[in-house]
Write a protein that holds these residues in place. Structure first.
Motif, PDB file in Angstrom:
ATOM      1  N   ALA A 138       0.831  -1.207   0.000  1.00  0.00           N
ATOM      2  CA  ALA A 138       0.000   0.000   0.000  1.00  0.00           C
ATOM      3  C   ALA A 138       0.863   1.253   0.000  1.00  0.00           C
ATOM      4  O   ALA A 138       0.553   2.236  -0.692  1.00  0.00           O
ATOM      5  N   LEU A 139       1.956   1.251   0.766  1.00  0.00           N
ATOM      6  CA  LEU A 139       2.887   2.381   0.756  1.00  0.00           C
ATOM      7  C   LEU A 139       3.455   2.612  -0.644  1.00  0.00           C
ATOM      8  O   LEU A 139       3.510   3.748  -1.133  1.00  0.00           O
ATOM      9  N   LEU A 140       3.868   1.539  -1.276  1.00  0.00           N
ATOM     10  CA  LEU A 140       4.461   1.658  -2.611  1.00  0.00           C
ATOM     11  C   LEU A 140       3.452   2.176  -3.627  1.00  0.00           C
ATOM     12  O   LEU A 140       3.810   2.949  -4.532  1.00  0.00           O
ATOM     13  N   GLU A 141       2.193   1.779  -3.485  1.00  0.00           N
ATOM     14  CA  GLU A 141       1.176   2.280  -4.412  1.00  0.00           C
ATOM     15  C   GLU A 141       0.923   3.770  -4.198  1.00  0.00           C
ATOM     16  O   GLU A 141       0.772   4.526  -5.164  1.00  0.00           O
ATOM     17  N   LEU A 142       0.901   4.216  -2.942  1.00  0.00           N
ATOM     18  CA  LEU A 142       0.735   5.657  -2.680  1.00  0.00           C
ATOM     19  C   LEU A 142       1.919   6.440  -3.241  1.00  0.00           C
ATOM     20  O   LEU A 142       1.746   7.549  -3.769  1.00  0.00           O
ATOM     21  N   LYS A 143       3.101   5.866  -3.142  1.00  0.00           N
ATOM     22  CA  LYS A 143       4.281   6.526  -3.696  1.00  0.00           C
ATOM     23  C   LYS A 143       4.186   6.602  -5.214  1.00  0.00           C
ATOM     24  O   LYS A 143       4.443   7.652  -5.822  1.00  0.00           O
ATOM     25  N   ARG A 144       3.817   5.496  -5.840  1.00  0.00           N
ATOM     26  CA  ARG A 144       3.730   5.453  -7.303  1.00  0.00           C
ATOM     27  C   ARG A 144       2.718   6.463  -7.832  1.00  0.00           C
ATOM     28  O   ARG A 144       2.944   7.119  -8.854  1.00  0.00           O
ATOM     29  N   SER A 145       1.605   6.635  -7.104  1.00  0.00           N
ATOM     30  CA  SER A 145       0.537   7.525  -7.561  1.00  0.00           C
ATOM     31  C   SER A 145       0.809   8.999  -7.274  1.00  0.00           C
ATOM     32  O   SER A 145       0.088   9.869  -7.772  1.00  0.00           O
ATOM     33  N   GLY A 146       1.817   9.292  -6.456  1.00  0.00           N
ATOM     34  CA  GLY A 146       2.110  10.671  -6.081  1.00  0.00           C
ATOM     35  C   GLY A 146       1.424  11.129  -4.818  1.00  0.00           C
ATOM     36  O   GLY A 146       1.723  12.208  -4.296  1.00  0.00           O
ATOM     37  N   ARG A 147       0.509  10.314  -4.294  1.00  0.00           N
ATOM     38  CA  ARG A 147      -0.220  10.718  -3.087  1.00  0.00           C
ATOM     39  C   ARG A 147       0.678  10.743  -1.856  1.00  0.00           C
ATOM     40  O   ARG A 147       0.490  11.551  -0.950  1.00  0.00           O
ATOM     41  N   TYR A 148       1.667   9.852  -1.822  1.00  0.00           N
ATOM     42  CA  TYR A 148       2.584   9.833  -0.684  1.00  0.00           C
ATOM     43  C   TYR A 148       3.338  11.152  -0.590  1.00  0.00           C
ATOM     44  O   TYR A 148       3.427  11.762   0.494  1.00  0.00           O
ATOM     45  N   ASP A 149       3.885  11.607  -1.693  1.00  0.00           N
ATOM     46  CA  ASP A 149       4.698  12.820  -1.674  1.00  0.00           C
ATOM     47  C   ASP A 149       3.887  14.059  -1.332  1.00  0.00           C
ATOM     48  O   ASP A 149       4.445  15.047  -0.825  1.00  0.00           O
ATOM     49  N   ALA A 150       2.581  14.023  -1.580  1.00  0.00           N
ATOM     50  CA  ALA A 150       1.723  15.140  -1.164  1.00  0.00           C
ATOM     51  C   ALA A 150       1.695  15.249   0.355  1.00  0.00           C
ATOM     52  O   ALA A 150       1.687  16.360   0.911  1.00  0.00           O
ATOM     53  N   PHE A 151       1.704  14.121   1.049  1.00  0.00           N
ATOM     54  CA  PHE A 151       1.753  14.140   2.512  1.00  0.00           C
ATOM     55  C   PHE A 151       3.101  14.650   3.006  1.00  0.00           C
ATOM     56  O   PHE A 151       3.167  15.397   3.991  1.00  0.00           O
ATOM     57  N   VAL A 152       4.169  14.259   2.342  1.00  0.00           N
ATOM     58  CA  VAL A 152       5.494  14.755   2.720  1.00  0.00           C
ATOM     59  C   VAL A 152       5.550  16.274   2.600  1.00  0.00           C
ATOM     60  O   VAL A 152       6.069  16.967   3.484  1.00  0.00           O
ATOM     61  N   ALA A 153       4.999  16.792   1.506  1.00  0.00           N
ATOM     62  CA  ALA A 153       5.004  18.237   1.293  1.00  0.00           C
ATOM     63  C   ALA A 153       4.195  18.956   2.361  1.00  0.00           C
ATOM     64  O   ALA A 153       4.599  20.018   2.860  1.00  0.00           O
ATOM     65  N   THR A 154       3.054  18.379   2.753  1.00  0.00           N
ATOM     66  CA  THR A 154       2.237  19.001   3.800  1.00  0.00           C
ATOM     67  C   THR A 154       2.995  19.045   5.115  1.00  0.00           C
ATOM     68  O   THR A 154       3.056  20.081   5.787  1.00  0.00           O
ATOM     69  N   HIS A 155       3.593  17.919   5.501  1.00  0.00           N
ATOM     70  CA  HIS A 155       4.326  17.890   6.763  1.00  0.00           C
ATOM     71  C   HIS A 155       5.511  18.842   6.734  1.00  0.00           C
ATOM     72  O   HIS A 155       5.764  19.567   7.702  1.00  0.00           O
ATOM     73  N   ASN A 156       6.227  18.852   5.641  1.00  0.00           N
ATOM     74  CA  ASN A 156       7.370  19.744   5.522  1.00  0.00           C
ATOM     75  C   ASN A 156       6.951  21.206   5.644  1.00  0.00           C
ATOM     76  O   ASN A 156       7.666  22.032   6.218  1.00  0.00           O
ATOM     77  N   GLY A 157       5.767  21.531   5.127  1.00  0.00           N
ATOM     78  CA  GLY A 157       5.287  22.906   5.172  1.00  0.00           C
ATOM     79  C   GLY A 157       4.860  23.372   6.547  1.00  0.00           C
ATOM     80  O   GLY A 157       4.811  24.572   6.812  1.00  0.00           O
ATOM     81  N   PHE A 158       4.568  22.409   7.438  1.00  0.00           N
ATOM     82  CA  PHE A 158       4.058  22.787   8.758  1.00  0.00           C
ATOM     83  C   PHE A 158       4.969  22.369   9.897  1.00  0.00           C
ATOM     84  O   PHE A 158       4.627  22.584  11.058  1.00  0.00           O
TER      85      PHE A 158
END
Length: 296
Positions: A20-40
């Motif tokens: 499931a982690l790998l699928e979120l990464k492949r779809s780009g959804r994982y990196d959206a969470f990284v960007a949110t956390h990095n921003g806050f």
């Protein structure tokens, strides 16, 4: 839904979580969470309120953040729940957490590049796109931070604290939240980031999938504290400078307040602790009341 200690997961459960982690990464959804956390992670929001770190909302903010990530995982595989890493028990670099079928191990000397496991650079499935240090690969330096992982006695000393938070509501404040976050006292949450090293020791910490297991345990410790101190709750309850009060909205959601996140049992339970599920699906306090009624 029950969040479980990662040490109790079967090989199949680990495989489904990683997939499931790998699928979120492949779809780009994982990196959206990284960007949110990095921003806050450290900065103030545009209205001046600290939300993600060094503030009272550190715990409810991350509870909501993890819940949304878990829901994304379950959109891929409904059987998956976030496991937690009890770093008071699994304290070594050879823990099963770091096995090649789960999180993978430490990085190589020099640049810290992780070279085994599903997130290894050589596999090509885990490119780092949300970079804060220029590295396009997952990096770690397990155990190189100078201090060992926290002990159970250190955790218990923080769980014993009566007050959630207090002025000045930041990294100088006394109280449970700041001691759990790690800016004062025995240093819990922060110490784990440093111990893992690599991206976990930077603003891009969510690039490392172990971030979610670490924060799931931090969330469990908050739940354990809440059960120990039912008469103590989130502070501040009224408006305070630069921080989010109990019923004020937290960014980036705007329609979510700390009050909305106080009871984790609306969303999930844990496999152990004061609010864990027991056979029959009842909470311990309910079981106790039923027993008393039956013996009257």
């Amino acid at each position: 839904m029950v969040r479980r200690n990662q040490a109790t997961l079967s090989a199949g459960e680990k495989l489904r979580f990683v997939a499931a982690l790998l699928e979120l990464k492949r779809s780009g959804r994982y990196d959206a969470f990284v960007a949110t956390h990095n921003g806050f992670i450290m900065s103030d929001t545009d209205n001046g309120d600290r939300v993600g770190h060094r503030s009272p909302s550190f715990l409810p903010w991350h509870r909501r953040f993890l819940l949304e990530f878990e829901q994304e995982l379950q959109a891929v595989d409904p059987s998956v729940a976030l496991p937690y890493w009890d770093w008071t028990a699994d304290r070594s670099t050879d823990s099963s957490l770091w096995s090649a079928d789960f999180m993978g191990g430490s990085g190589r000397a020099g640049d810290g590049r992780v070279e085994d496991g599903p997130f290894a650079f050589s596999r090509g499935d885990w490119p780092i796109t949300q970079r804060v240090d220029g590295r396009n690969f997952l990096s770690r330096a397990l155990g190189s931070g100078g201090r060992p992982l926290p002990s159970r006695s250190e955790v218990n000393s923080v769980l014993a604290m009566q007050v959630y938070d207090m002025p000045p509501w930041n990294s100088l404040a006394d109280g449970f939240r700041n001691h759990l976050e790690g800016w004062r006292g025995v240093n819990l949450h922060n110490r784990i980031h440093v111990w893992v090293g690599g991206q976990m020791a930077t603003g891009g910490s969510a690039n490392d999938p172990v971030f979610w297991l670490h924060h799931a345990f931090v969330d469990k410790l908050w739940a354990d504290w809440q059960a120990r101190h039912p008469d103590s709750s989130y502070q501040p309850t009224t408006e305070a400078v630069d921080v989010v009060a109990l019923r004020q909205s937290m960014r980036p959601w705007n329609n979510v307040t700390p009050a909305d996140m106080l009871d984790h049992r609306k969303f999930y339970t844990f496999d152990s602790g004061p609010n864990s599920r027991k056979p029959g699906g009842l909470f311990p306090d309910v079981v106790g009341r039923l027993r008393r009624l039956l013996t009257c």
